[in-house]
Write a protein that holds these residues in place. Structure first.
Motif, PDB file in Angstrom:
ATOM      1  N   SER A 507       0.819  -1.211   0.000  1.00 33.24           N
ATOM      2  CA  SER A 507       0.000   0.000   0.000  1.00 33.24           C
ATOM      3  C   SER A 507       0.852   1.261   0.000  1.00 33.24           C
ATOM      4  O   SER A 507       0.415   2.309  -0.481  1.00 33.24           O
ATOM      5  CB  SER A 507      -0.936  -0.008   1.214  1.00 33.24           C
ATOM      6  N   PHE A 508       2.069   1.182   0.516  1.00 35.99           N
ATOM      7  CA  PHE A 508       2.948   2.351   0.561  1.00 35.99           C
ATOM      8  C   PHE A 508       3.942   2.383  -0.608  1.00 35.99           C
ATOM      9  O   PHE A 508       4.784   3.283  -0.658  1.00 35.99           O
ATOM     10  CB  PHE A 508       3.733   2.373   1.878  1.00 35.99           C
ATOM     11  N   ASP A 509       3.856   1.423  -1.510  1.00 35.81           N
ATOM     12  CA  ASP A 509       4.782   1.367  -2.644  1.00 35.81           C
ATOM     13  C   ASP A 509       4.273   2.289  -3.753  1.00 35.81           C
ATOM     14  O   ASP A 509       3.183   2.089  -4.294  1.00 35.81           O
ATOM     15  CB  ASP A 509       4.893  -0.069  -3.154  1.00 35.81           C
ATOM     16  N   ALA A 510       5.070   3.290  -4.098  1.00 40.68           N
ATOM     17  CA  ALA A 510       4.656   4.239  -5.131  1.00 40.68           C
ATOM     18  C   ALA A 510       4.684   3.630  -6.526  1.00 40.68           C
ATOM     19  O   ALA A 510       4.038   4.142  -7.444  1.00 40.68           O
ATOM     20  CB  ALA A 510       5.555   5.473  -5.100  1.00 40.68           C
ATOM     21  N   ASP A 511       5.454   2.554  -6.715  1.00 39.54           N
ATOM     22  CA  ASP A 511       5.596   1.928  -8.040  1.00 39.54           C
ATOM     23  C   ASP A 511       4.780   0.651  -8.154  1.00 39.54           C
ATOM     24  O   ASP A 511       5.118  -0.244  -8.926  1.00 39.54           O
ATOM     25  CB  ASP A 511       7.068   1.605  -8.308  1.00 39.54           C
ATOM     26  N   ILE A 512       3.693   0.563  -7.425  1.00 35.85           N
ATOM     27  CA  ILE A 512       2.910  -0.667  -7.408  1.00 35.85           C
ATOM     28  C   ILE A 512       2.276  -0.950  -8.767  1.00 35.85           C
ATOM     29  O   ILE A 512       2.038  -2.109  -9.127  1.00 35.85           O
ATOM     30  CB  ILE A 512       1.830  -0.593  -6.302  1.00 35.85           C
ATOM     31  N   GLU A 513       2.030   0.091  -9.556  1.00 40.29           N
ATOM     32  CA  GLU A 513       1.381  -0.097 -10.852  1.00 40.29           C
ATOM     33  C   GLU A 513       2.358  -0.020 -12.022  1.00 40.29           C
ATOM     34  O   GLU A 513       1.939   0.111 -13.169  1.00 40.29           O
ATOM     35  CB  GLU A 513       0.283   0.959 -11.041  1.00 40.29           C
ATOM     36  N   PHE A 514       3.652  -0.100 -11.741  1.00 37.22           N
ATOM     37  CA  PHE A 514       4.670  -0.026 -12.787  1.00 37.22           C
ATOM     38  C   PHE A 514       5.534  -1.267 -12.750  1.00 37.22           C
ATOM     39  O   PHE A 514       5.659  -1.924 -11.716  1.00 37.22           O
ATOM     40  CB  PHE A 514       5.538   1.223 -12.619  1.00 37.22           C
ATOM     41  N   SER A 515       6.154  -1.534 -13.918  1.00 42.78           N
ATOM     42  CA  SER A 515       7.075  -2.659 -13.987  1.00 42.78           C
ATOM     43  C   SER A 515       8.295  -2.366 -13.149  1.00 42.78           C
ATOM     44  O   SER A 515       8.643  -1.213 -12.891  1.00 42.78           O
ATOM     45  CB  SER A 515       7.483  -2.918 -15.443  1.00 42.78           C
ATOM     46  N   LEU A 573      -6.491   0.130   1.068  1.00 41.66           N
ATOM     47  CA  LEU A 573      -7.205   0.965   0.107  1.00 41.66           C
ATOM     48  C   LEU A 573      -7.066   2.453   0.405  1.00 41.66           C
ATOM     49  O   LEU A 573      -7.282   3.292  -0.480  1.00 41.66           O
ATOM     50  CB  LEU A 573      -8.689   0.582   0.075  1.00 41.66           C
ATOM     51  N   GLU A 574      -6.714   2.783   1.606  1.00 42.96           N
ATOM     52  CA  GLU A 574      -6.545   4.204   1.965  1.00 42.96           C
ATOM     53  C   GLU A 574      -5.288   4.819   1.330  1.00 42.96           C
ATOM     54  O   GLU A 574      -5.155   6.052   1.315  1.00 42.96           O
ATOM     55  CB  GLU A 574      -6.467   4.350   3.477  1.00 42.96           C
ATOM     56  N   HIS A 575      -4.400   3.969   0.800  1.00 44.02           N
ATOM     57  CA  HIS A 575      -3.125   4.472   0.280  1.00 44.02           C
ATOM     58  C   HIS A 575      -2.842   4.040  -1.154  1.00 44.02           C
ATOM     59  O   HIS A 575      -1.952   4.614  -1.783  1.00 44.02           O
ATOM     60  CB  HIS A 575      -1.979   3.987   1.176  1.00 44.02           C
ATOM     61  N   THR A 576      -3.534   3.054  -1.666  1.00 47.32           N
ATOM     62  CA  THR A 576      -3.215   2.542  -3.007  1.00 47.32           C
ATOM     63  C   THR A 576      -3.695   3.502  -4.089  1.00 47.32           C
ATOM     64  O   THR A 576      -4.634   4.277  -3.882  1.00 47.32           O
ATOM     65  CB  THR A 576      -3.866   1.166  -3.216  1.00 47.32           C
ATOM     66  N   PRO A 577      -3.067   3.444  -5.281  1.00 45.88           N
ATOM     67  CA  PRO A 577      -3.509   4.304  -6.396  1.00 45.88           C
ATOM     68  C   PRO A 577      -4.902   3.929  -6.882  1.00 45.88           C
ATOM     69  O   PRO A 577      -5.508   2.932  -6.451  1.00 45.88           O
ATOM     70  CB  PRO A 577      -2.451   4.052  -7.475  1.00 45.88           C
ATOM     71  N   GLU A 578      -5.386   4.721  -7.804  1.00 46.52           N
ATOM     72  CA  GLU A 578      -6.777   4.609  -8.255  1.00 46.52           C
ATOM     73  C   GLU A 578      -7.082   3.255  -8.890  1.00 46.52           C
ATOM     74  O   GLU A 578      -8.026   2.565  -8.489  1.00 46.52           O
ATOM     75  CB  GLU A 578      -7.051   5.744  -9.249  1.00 46.52           C
ATOM     76  N   LYS A 579      -6.277   2.845  -9.880  1.00 42.60           N
ATOM     77  CA  LYS A 579      -6.574   1.607 -10.597  1.00 42.60           C
ATOM     78  C   LYS A 579      -6.456   0.383  -9.683  1.00 42.60           C
ATOM     79  O   LYS A 579      -7.266  -0.553  -9.775  1.00 42.60           O
ATOM     80  CB  LYS A 579      -5.644   1.465 -11.801  1.00 42.60           C
TER      81      LYS A 579
END
Length: 659
Positions: A507-515, A573-579
């Motif tokens: 949840s705190f990972d800024a690159d969760i939606e990137f390779s 869910l309070e920290h994850t990006p939109e998608k």
């Protein structure tokens, strides 16, 4: 009488010419044995009326010639011009010089031609534009001779191959590159075997003898050329620029030959050159890294019999072990191109066809002569199959078993070494070939992946370690679920607990939606090292795959675990990006349909429960999730994304309907 008279006249003319020649030799005009003696024998200038006579009797000298040990020979008329020729006087050498000269002659006899010796002597001289042009013309002539009639010009092939090993960089470079198309064109479509002693002694026709001579010369020169490529390709990057350039050209030549001569001799040596090259720790500094990897992938993809694939995997395993697996993951991804394993199923044995014995009355009667002919025909067919290198179904299946064994053993060794950069590539390969592993090997993989998770220190995870843990979880569930031939009931609770523990870090990972390699798409016009199209799943995709395996593709899901994961997902869910938030809400909707008891967590009314929820516990079974309450709805309904707000309200409305 006329004939006798003519012969007598001829003899008189010859005698007269001899006298004239003797008179010339006495004057010392054509032959001078000792210049000092000649000067002493010459009369003084005062005794001559004309000074030109003194000049005429002096020995003639030629520019650039050593006059001490040379004498002037008879002139030669060539193309209408008279050329003078100087002959070296052979002096008797001493005993030591004789022994040395005999040794040198024995060493060089039959190895180099006079032209080769001249090229070797000119190695130290700097090349000019004229010499380079002459060198190219010489190489072009040799190549043309070989291309026109290879069997008749084996000497030209030998000379060109020796020029490739010259100390002169230009000679070595041009000759080495010229030999690539030469070998491509003259290599036959079969493997050349050495002749037996019996075959050497038997008498054969001229055509067969010429063909055998050509084949033996071809194998000798081809082997020497590959040895040269092997030596040059091992040049370190910190060597001189000339040697590094020759090493790169040698690697390129080996790559070109590999793509077209896998059926010919010395296949293993060529593969070793390429595999050793791509296993260097810094592939970005190698201009031929991508080309070598692509050639290996094409070879593995086109191999239908398995002989080449066995050699590639065996050599790759050996080289990786010596390198301590310090290679780029693109090298491991080469094994994903093993097309030979696409139809291999080690868990099912083929039913052997039972040959029914024919009755004596149903058998076809064959005479002794016919039986002998049938036996000879079968022997000829076997020899033809061996010559064509055809592989039977049994041999192909044997190759498949060997390839699978070597590949899975390599994957297991890499996982045991815990090379973080290679874990993704190995787990990608296990997802493709892991279902073929037997029960014992499957257990070894699960044990190693549990150790990888345990060594990751779940209390303090980095972004790379989170990805490694997710890959281990997804691969473990994929291996177990893909074994359709074995009814497996394995305890995978360790992987479920690990997934529960990494949720807060995700949840705190800024690159969760990137390779994990880059935050943007690769530039198609950039020639830098680009990651292949495997192992590119984002952390969010891996998380959803792992959740799907736990609750919908295995028997690991329970009501207690569903409640614990629901509470922790809402916290994330309070920290994850939109998608990612939208995807997690869709998963929760599917989860509450299978486990409707989870909807009780949405109620704020007092409920009968034992104890309280332990938020800090990383084990879902010890968290006492039944006593938890999803109060995060009050925050999520004010989310900035309308889709997230809509999903949260839909779950809340669903929970109210179930009351």
């Amino acid at each position: 009488m006329g004939r006798k008279r003519s012969q007598k006249e001829i003899q008189e003319r010859l005698a007269k010419r001899r006298k004239e020649a003797d008179a010339l030799l006495e004057t010392g005009v054509f032959q001078v044995e000792d210049t000092d003696g000649l000067e002493n024998a010459m009369p003084s200038k005062t005794s001559w009326d004309d000074e030109e006579q003194d000049y005429e009797l002096k020995p003639r000298t030629m520019k650039g010639q050593d006059t001490e040990n040379t004498v002037e020979g008879l002139p030669i008329k060539r193309d209408g011009k008279v050329e003078r020729k100087m002959i070296k006087v052979q002096t008797k050498p001493t005993n030591e010089e004789e022994s040395e000269s005999e040794d040198d002659e024995a060493k060089t006899r039959g190895t180099l031609t006079t032209e080769d010796e001249e090229e070797d002597n000119d190695d130290d001289t700097p090349d000019t534009e004229e010499t380079i042009i002459e060198l190219k013309e010489t190489i072009a002539e040799l190549v043309e001779k070989i291309m026109e009639e290879a069997e008749e010009n084996t000497a030209a092939l030998t000379r060109l191959r020796k020029m490739a090993g010259s100390k002169n960089p230009n000679t070595a470079k041009f000759s080495m590159l010229a030999l690539v198309p030469v070998f491509k064109s003259i290599i036959p479509g079969y493997r050349i075997r050495p002749l037996t002693e019996l075959e050497k002694k038997e008498k054969v026709s001229k055509e067969v003898a010429r063909l055998r001579n050509f084949e033996q010369n071809l194998v000798v020169n081809y082997k020497a050329y590959i040895d040269l490529l092997t030596r040059l390709s091992r040049t370190p990057n910190n060597d001189t620029p000339i040697n590094v350039n020759l090493g790169n050209l040698a690697t390129n030549a080996a790559i070109e030959l590999t793509s077209s001569s896998m059926h010919f001799n010395f296949r293993g040596e060529l593969l070793t050159i390429i595999i050793r090259r791509i296993c260097k720790p810094n592939p970005s500094a190698d201009p031929f890294f991508h080309k070598a990897v692509k050639v290996l992938e094409e070879i593995l993809n086109e191999d239908e019999e398995g002989n080449v694939s066995v050699d590639v995997v065996r050599i790759l395993s050996k080289v990786l072990k010596t390198r301590n697996y310090n290679v780029d993951e693109s090298v491991i991804n080469v094994l994903l191109s093993l097309d030979i394993l696409h139809d291999y199923d080690p868990n099912t044995k083929r039913e052997e066809e039972v040959k029914m014995k024919l009755r004596k009355k149903d058998r076809v009667h064959l005479s002794k002569k016919e039986r002998k002919a049938r036996k000879e025909r079968k022997q000829i067919e076997e020899e033809m199959r061996a010559a064509e290198q055809a592989v039977s179904a049994e041999e192909r299946e044997k190759n498949q078993a060997e390839i699978l064994k070597l590949t899975l053993a390599l994957y297991l060794n890499i996982l045991k070494s815990d090379i973080t950069s290679l874990v993704g590539a190995v787990l990608e390969g296990l997802a493709k070939f892991g279902h073929m592993a037997n029960f014992d090997l499957l257990g070894d993989f699960l044990v190693v992946m549990k150790e990888l998770i345990a060594n990751a220190e779940l209390d303090n995870l980095s972004s790379a370690e989170v990805r490694k843990v997710l890959l281990c979880i997804v691969t473990a569930f994929s291996l177990v679920s893909s074994h359709t031939h074995m009814k497996l009931s394995m305890d995978l609770s360790a992987f479920v607990d690990a997934l529960y523990a990494v949720l807060p870090y995700l949840s705190f990972d800024a690159d969760i939606e990137f390779s994990h390699k880059t935050l943007r798409l690769a530039d198609p016009l950039n020639n830098e090292l680009v990651k292949p199209s495997v192992n590119v799943s984002t952390k969010a995709e891996l998380l959803l795959k792992a959740l799907d395996h736990v609750f919908f593709r295995s028997k690991s899901g329970t009501k207690q675990r569903a409640a614990a994961f629901t509470k922790r997902i809402y916290m994330a869910l309070e920290h994850t990006p939109e998608k990612t938030s939208i995807a997690l809400l869709k998963f929760l909707e599917k989860l509450t349909t299978k486990y409707p008891e989870v909807l009780g967590l949405y109620s704020t009314d007092d409920r009968i429960g034992n104890g309280e929820f332990h938020i800090e516990t990383d084990s879902p079974t010890r968290s006492n999730a039944e006593a938890a309450m999803i109060w995060e709805n009050s925050l999520l309904v004010k989310h900035y994304c309308p889709s997230v707000v809509k999903g949260v309200k839909a779950l809340l409305h669903k929970s109210q309907e179930k009351r």
